[in-house]
Scaffold this motif. Structure first.
Motif, mmCIF file in Angstrom:
data_model
loop_
_atom_site.group_PDB
_atom_site.id
_atom_site.type_symbol
_atom_site.label_atom_id
_atom_site.label_comp_id
_atom_site.label_asym_id
_atom_site.label_seq_id
_atom_site.Cartn_x
_atom_site.Cartn_y
_atom_site.Cartn_z
ATOM 1 N N ASP A 120 9.430 -3.467 3.145
ATOM 2 C CA ASP A 120 8.825 -2.119 2.541
ATOM 3 C C ASP A 120 8.005 -2.315 1.601
ATOM 4 O O ASP A 120 8.137 -2.247 0.345
ATOM 5 N N TRP A 121 6.686 -2.891 1.924
ATOM 6 C CA TRP A 121 5.449 -3.253 1.042
ATOM 7 C C TRP A 121 4.720 -2.018 0.932
ATOM 8 O O TRP A 121 3.232 -2.184 0.418
ATOM 9 N N GLY A 122 5.026 -0.661 1.042
ATOM 10 C CA GLY A 122 4.012 0.375 1.203
ATOM 11 C C GLY A 122 3.366 0.556 -0.304
ATOM 12 O O GLY A 122 2.243 1.336 -0.313
ATOM 13 N N LEU A 148 -5.596 -2.543 -3.280
ATOM 14 C CA LEU A 148 -4.367 -2.005 -3.426
ATOM 15 C C LEU A 148 -4.619 -1.277 -4.863
ATOM 16 O O LEU A 148 -5.650 -1.108 -5.390
ATOM 17 N N LYS A 149 -3.590 -0.421 -4.805
ATOM 18 C CA LYS A 149 -3.363 0.366 -6.153
ATOM 19 C C LYS A 149 -2.977 -0.671 -7.346
ATOM 20 O O LYS A 149 -2.474 -1.701 -7.118
ATOM 21 N N GLU A 150 -3.521 -0.213 -8.501
ATOM 22 C CA GLU A 150 -3.647 -0.989 -9.606
ATOM 23 C C GLU A 150 -2.631 -0.206 -10.668
ATOM 24 O O GLU A 150 -2.285 0.932 -10.705
ATOM 25 N N MET A 151 -1.620 -1.197 -11.278
ATOM 26 C CA MET A 151 -0.468 -0.614 -11.977
ATOM 27 C C MET A 151 -0.920 0.199 -13.182
ATOM 28 O O MET A 151 -0.536 1.163 -13.444
ATOM 29 N N PRO A 205 5.741 9.938 11.341
ATOM 30 C CA PRO A 205 4.774 10.626 11.877
ATOM 31 C C PRO A 205 3.293 10.709 11.197
ATOM 32 O O PRO A 205 3.237 10.508 10.416
ATOM 33 N N LEU A 206 2.482 10.591 12.134
ATOM 34 C CA LEU A 206 1.012 10.698 11.794
ATOM 35 C C LEU A 206 0.610 11.576 10.618
ATOM 36 O O LEU A 206 -0.281 11.550 9.721
ATOM 37 N N ASP A 207 1.142 12.551 10.868
ATOM 38 C CA ASP A 207 0.901 13.836 9.503
ATOM 39 C C ASP A 207 1.689 13.839 8.452
ATOM 40 O O ASP A 207 1.943 14.624 7.510
ATOM 41 N N HIS A 208 2.774 12.466 8.207
ATOM 42 C CA HIS A 208 3.517 12.418 7.222
ATOM 43 C C HIS A 208 2.522 12.178 5.861
ATOM 44 O O HIS A 208 1.646 11.483 6.044
ATOM 45 N N PRO A 209 2.892 12.894 4.866
ATOM 46 C CA PRO A 209 2.142 12.588 3.451
ATOM 47 C C PRO A 209 2.009 11.195 3.215
ATOM 48 O O PRO A 209 1.181 10.638 2.332
ATOM 49 N N ARG A 210 2.933 10.181 3.528
ATOM 50 C CA ARG A 210 3.019 8.960 3.152
ATOM 51 C C ARG A 210 2.572 7.755 4.228
ATOM 52 O O ARG A 210 2.908 6.761 4.312
ATOM 53 N N TRP A 235 0.046 6.484 5.211
ATOM 54 C CA TRP A 235 -0.738 5.533 4.735
ATOM 55 C C TRP A 235 -0.277 4.398 4.344
ATOM 56 O O TRP A 235 -0.601 3.018 4.312
ATOM 57 N N THR A 236 1.148 4.383 3.984
ATOM 58 C CA THR A 236 2.095 3.371 3.585
ATOM 59 C C THR A 236 2.195 2.186 4.718
ATOM 60 O O THR A 236 2.325 1.187 4.654
ATOM 61 N N GLN A 237 2.126 2.851 5.973
ATOM 62 C CA GLN A 237 2.299 2.094 7.252
ATOM 63 C C GLN A 237 0.982 0.999 7.308
ATOM 64 O O GLN A 237 1.419 -0.017 7.548
ATOM 65 N N GLN A 238 -0.173 1.590 7.134
ATOM 66 C CA GLN A 238 -1.277 0.571 7.048
ATOM 67 C C GLN A 238 -1.205 -0.459 6.074
ATOM 68 O O GLN A 238 -1.512 -1.430 6.166
ATOM 69 N N ARG A 239 -0.876 0.224 4.644
ATOM 70 C CA ARG A 239 -0.828 -0.686 3.650
ATOM 71 C C ARG A 239 0.096 -1.910 4.091
ATOM 72 O O ARG A 239 0.016 -3.008 3.608
#
Length: 226
Positions: A137-139, A91-94, A14-19, A21-25
């Protein structure tokens, strides 16, 4: 999803799901990982949903248990991932992701690097096909030192029955493992125990407990290597 011409695997939030953003990632990452992941055909946002349509691939989830015939194929695909050029996307950095799980901020330097990392090595994120292993699952894809992916994978190997020594031996097949500094591995083991302790404490069910136990086993093993 089946159409008259093809079959797709559709993944949605759902577009209001807190994650969400992982879809676009995942959509951003897809062009860079075509050889080791199912092909992304489209990203659609409609009627309150974000949907990803992937090429459907015949395969099974990976077996991480000791002696599994899947392990060499996974190692080979993981090595292929390490050879990919760093994607031209943010991307996020480790080092940033793990900043809250180290006692000494100086440890974060070990995790720095520009290699593309998958980081989420749940066996359900690895498909074994006739052609080899594919990663889904590359989110939570991130950048960092190339040895981090096999190091994170070995935690899942321990959770599925390997000893820490056996798991490190499997991880050692990855070319980057030879460049992994001992102090960096020690720091990651400490950080992973802290991370999984936190996840297990916050989780309302018991799914994280095997990973918490695995992280503790690996951290203890690393401590005894000195």
């Amino acid at each position: 999803m089946r159409t008259s011409t093809r079959t797709l695997f559709v993944k949605g939030l759902p577009l209001d799901h807190p994650r969400v953003w992982t879809q676009q990632r995942e959509a951003d990452i897809a062009p860079y990982v075509r050889d080791i992941a199912p092909e992304l055909r489209w990203l659609v946002e409609a009627d309150g949903w974000s949907l990803l349509g992937f090429q459907y691939v015949e395969g099974s989830h990976a077996d991480f248990t000791p002696g599994s015939s899947d392990l060499p194929a996974i190692s080979a695909a993981m090595a292929q991932l390490a050879e990919l050029p760093a994607p031209d996307i943010k991307l996020k950095e480790m080092a940033h992701r793990l900043r809250g799980y180290v006692d000494d901020p100086a440890d974060l330097k070990w995790f720095e690097g520009d290699s593309l990392l998958h980081t989420e090595w749940n066996p359900h994120n690895v498909l074994i096909t006739k052609a080899g292993a594919l990663f889904v699952d590359w989110g939570w894809a991130s950048t960092g030192a190339a040895w981090i992916d096999p190091a994170l994978w070995l935690l899942w190997l321990i959770a599925h029955g390997h000893t820490a020594e056996q798991a490190e031996n499997v991880a050692a097949a990855h070319p980057a493992w030879k460049r992994a500094p001992r102090a960096g591995l020690d720091a990651l083991a400490r950080a992973q125990q802290c991370l999984w302790d936190s996840i297990a404490e916050q989780s309302p069910d018991k799914w994280a407990q095997p990973m918490q136990a695995a992280a503790r086993v690996w951290n203890m093993y690393r401590q005894h290597q000195h």
